[in-house]
Design a protein around this motif. Structure first.
Motif, PDB file in Angstrom:
ATOM      1  N   MET A 155      -9.459  33.730  37.073  1.00 24.50           N
ATOM      2  CA  MET A 155     -10.271  32.806  36.304  1.00 24.50           C
ATOM      3  C   MET A 155     -10.670  31.589  37.131  1.00 24.50           C
ATOM      4  SD  MET A 155      -8.434  33.092  32.575  1.00 24.50           S
ATOM      5  CE  MET A 155      -9.629  32.069  31.778  1.00 24.50           C
ATOM      6  N   GLY A 156     -10.187  31.494  38.353  1.00 22.68           N
ATOM      7  CA  GLY A 156     -10.564  30.386  39.218  1.00 22.68           C
ATOM      8  C   GLY A 156      -9.758  29.116  39.000  1.00 22.68           C
ATOM      9  N   ALA A 157      -8.696  29.192  38.222  1.00 24.58           N
ATOM     10  CA  ALA A 157      -7.880  28.004  37.974  1.00 24.58           C
ATOM     11  C   ALA A 157      -7.006  27.687  39.182  1.00 24.58           C
ATOM     12  CB  ALA A 157      -7.001  28.222  36.753  1.00 24.58           C
ATOM     13  N   LYS A 158      -6.673  26.401  39.329  1.00 23.78           N
ATOM     14  CA  LYS A 158      -5.761  25.966  40.379  1.00 23.78           C
ATOM     15  C   LYS A 158      -4.533  25.375  39.700  1.00 23.78           C
ATOM     16  CE  LYS A 158      -9.453  24.877  43.555  1.00 23.78           C
ATOM     17  NZ  LYS A 158     -10.154  23.844  44.303  1.00 23.78           N
ATOM     18  N   LEU A 159      -3.367  25.748  40.173  1.00 24.04           N
ATOM     19  CA  LEU A 159      -2.114  25.257  39.630  1.00 24.04           C
ATOM     20  C   LEU A 159      -1.542  24.213  40.570  1.00 24.04           C
ATOM     21  CD1 LEU A 159       0.266  25.498  37.615  1.00 24.04           C
ATOM     22  CD2 LEU A 159       1.205  27.238  39.141  1.00 24.04           C
ATOM     23  N   ILE A 160      -1.198  23.056  40.002  1.00 20.85           N
ATOM     24  CA  ILE A 160      -0.572  21.984  40.771  1.00 20.85           C
ATOM     25  C   ILE A 160       0.600  21.467  39.944  1.00 20.85           C
ATOM     26  CG2 ILE A 160      -0.841  19.714  41.830  1.00 20.85           C
ATOM     27  CD1 ILE A 160      -3.883  20.286  41.910  1.00 20.85           C
ATOM     28  N   THR A 161       1.769  21.398  40.530  1.00 23.25           N
ATOM     29  CA  THR A 161       2.909  20.795  39.850  1.00 23.25           C
ATOM     30  C   THR A 161       3.065  19.365  40.350  1.00 23.25           C
ATOM     31  OG1 THR A 161       4.496  21.496  41.521  1.00 23.25           O
ATOM     32  CG2 THR A 161       4.098  23.009  39.685  1.00 23.25           C
ATOM     33  N   MET A 162       3.593  18.513  39.501  1.00 23.39           N
ATOM     34  CA  MET A 162       3.846  17.118  39.867  1.00 23.39           C
ATOM     35  C   MET A 162       5.265  16.775  39.453  1.00 23.39           C
ATOM     36  SD  MET A 162       1.109  15.760  41.228  1.00 23.39           S
ATOM     37  CE  MET A 162       1.411  14.016  41.127  1.00 23.39           C
ATOM     38  N   SER A 163       5.922  15.981  40.258  1.00 26.99           N
ATOM     39  CA  SER A 163       7.232  15.456  39.877  1.00 26.99           C
ATOM     40  C   SER A 163       7.388  14.081  40.512  1.00 26.99           C
ATOM     41  CB  SER A 163       8.351  16.387  40.323  1.00 26.99           C
ATOM     42  OG  SER A 163       8.622  16.232  41.687  1.00 26.99           O
ATOM     43  N   THR A 164       8.374  13.344  40.027  1.00 28.86           N
ATOM     44  CA  THR A 164       8.641  12.027  40.596  1.00 28.86           C
ATOM     45  C   THR A 164       9.482  12.122  41.864  1.00 28.86           C
ATOM     46  OG1 THR A 164      10.468  11.798  39.032  1.00 28.86           O
ATOM     47  CG2 THR A 164       8.388  10.753  38.429  1.00 28.86           C
ATOM     48  N   ASP A 165       9.794  13.339  42.271  1.00 27.34           N
ATOM     49  CA  ASP A 165      10.502  13.533  43.536  1.00 27.34           C
ATOM     50  C   ASP A 165       9.543  13.341  44.710  1.00 27.34           C
ATOM     51  OD1 ASP A 165      13.080  14.285  42.507  1.00 27.34           O
ATOM     52  OD2 ASP A 165      12.168  16.166  41.907  1.00 27.34           O
ATOM     53  N   THR A 166      10.102  13.079  45.873  1.00 32.24           N
ATOM     54  CA  THR A 166       9.282  12.895  47.071  1.00 32.24           C
ATOM     55  C   THR A 166       8.897  14.242  47.685  1.00 32.24           C
ATOM     56  OG1 THR A 166      11.134  12.877  48.616  1.00 32.24           O
ATOM     57  CG2 THR A 166      10.541  10.757  47.589  1.00 32.24           C
ATOM     58  N   GLU A 167       7.965  14.199  48.596  1.00 29.49           N
ATOM     59  CA  GLU A 167       7.572  15.419  49.297  1.00 29.49           C
ATOM     60  C   GLU A 167       8.730  15.984  50.120  1.00 29.49           C
ATOM     61  OE1 GLU A 167       6.021  12.046  52.022  1.00 29.49           O
ATOM     62  OE2 GLU A 167       6.339  12.343  49.896  1.00 29.49           O
ATOM     63  N   PHE A 168       9.651  15.123  50.533  1.00 30.83           N
ATOM     64  CA  PHE A 168      10.811  15.580  51.291  1.00 30.83           C
ATOM     65  C   PHE A 168      11.758  16.399  50.401  1.00 30.83           C
ATOM     66  CE2 PHE A 168       9.366  11.560  53.172  1.00 30.83           C
ATOM     67  CZ  PHE A 168       8.900  12.061  54.367  1.00 30.83           C
ATOM     68  N   THR A 169      11.886  15.989  49.142  1.00 31.82           N
ATOM     69  CA  THR A 169      12.694  16.761  48.195  1.00 31.82           C
ATOM     70  C   THR A 169      12.047  18.117  47.953  1.00 31.82           C
ATOM     71  OG1 THR A 169      13.483  14.749  47.133  1.00 31.82           O
ATOM     72  CG2 THR A 169      13.657  16.778  45.861  1.00 31.82           C
ATOM     73  N   HIS A 170      10.715  18.137  47.808  1.00 30.65           N
ATOM     74  CA  HIS A 170      10.003  19.405  47.603  1.00 30.65           C
ATOM     75  C   HIS A 170      10.218  20.340  48.789  1.00 30.65           C
ATOM     76  CE1 HIS A 170       6.953  17.303  44.731  1.00 30.65           C
ATOM     77  NE2 HIS A 170       8.147  17.459  44.183  1.00 30.65           N
ATOM     78  N   LEU A 171      10.136  19.799  49.990  1.00 29.66           N
ATOM     79  CA  LEU A 171      10.358  20.627  51.181  1.00 29.66           C
ATOM     80  C   LEU A 171      11.784  21.170  51.210  1.00 29.66           C
ATOM     81  CD1 LEU A 171       8.464  18.519  53.867  1.00 29.66           C
ATOM     82  CD2 LEU A 171       7.800  20.754  52.950  1.00 29.66           C
ATOM     83  N   ALA A 172      12.749  20.361  50.815  1.00 30.29           N
ATOM     84  CA  ALA A 172      14.138  20.824  50.766  1.00 30.29           C
ATOM     85  C   ALA A 172      14.293  21.934  49.732  1.00 30.29           C
ATOM     86  CB  ALA A 172      15.074  19.662  50.452  1.00 30.29           C
ATOM     87  N   TRP A 173      13.626  21.794  48.578  1.00 27.32           N
ATOM     88  CA  TRP A 173      13.666  22.851  47.553  1.00 27.32           C
ATOM     89  C   TRP A 173      13.155  24.166  48.131  1.00 27.32           C
ATOM     90  CZ3 TRP A 173      10.941  20.095  42.905  1.00 27.32           C
ATOM     91  CH2 TRP A 173      11.843  19.232  42.288  1.00 27.32           C
TER      92      TRP A 173
END
Length: 72
Positions: A1-19
């Motif tokens: 359908m052409g949708a883009k999924l983006i998640t947001m959190s109050t964590d930093t990009e460093f936490t996301h990379l660790a996840w």
């Protein structure tokens, strides 16, 4: 359908990379993970909890014309 999924959190990009590196469930995640450590985006969408400093879960659909749909 052409949708883009983006998640947001109050964590930093460093936490996301660790996840992604350490949590096997997130190792193959392909969608974007946005960082909102100041809570600016969370406040804008009405999901920021000032008591904990965290964003509550919310699902929003933004149409190409900018119309915002909340899943509630």
């Amino acid at each position: 359908m052409g949708a883009k999924l983006i998640t947001m959190s109050t964590d930093t990009e460093f936490t996301h990379l660790a996840w992604k590196r350490d949590e096997k469930e997130l190792a193959d995640v392909k969608y974007l993970m946005g960082s909102d450590p100041t809570g600016t985006v969370s406040r804008l969408f009405g999901v920021y909890d000032p008591g904990s400093g965290l964003a509550l879960r919310g699902t929003f659909i933004i149409a190409p014309d900018g119309t915002l749909f909340n899943s509630e």
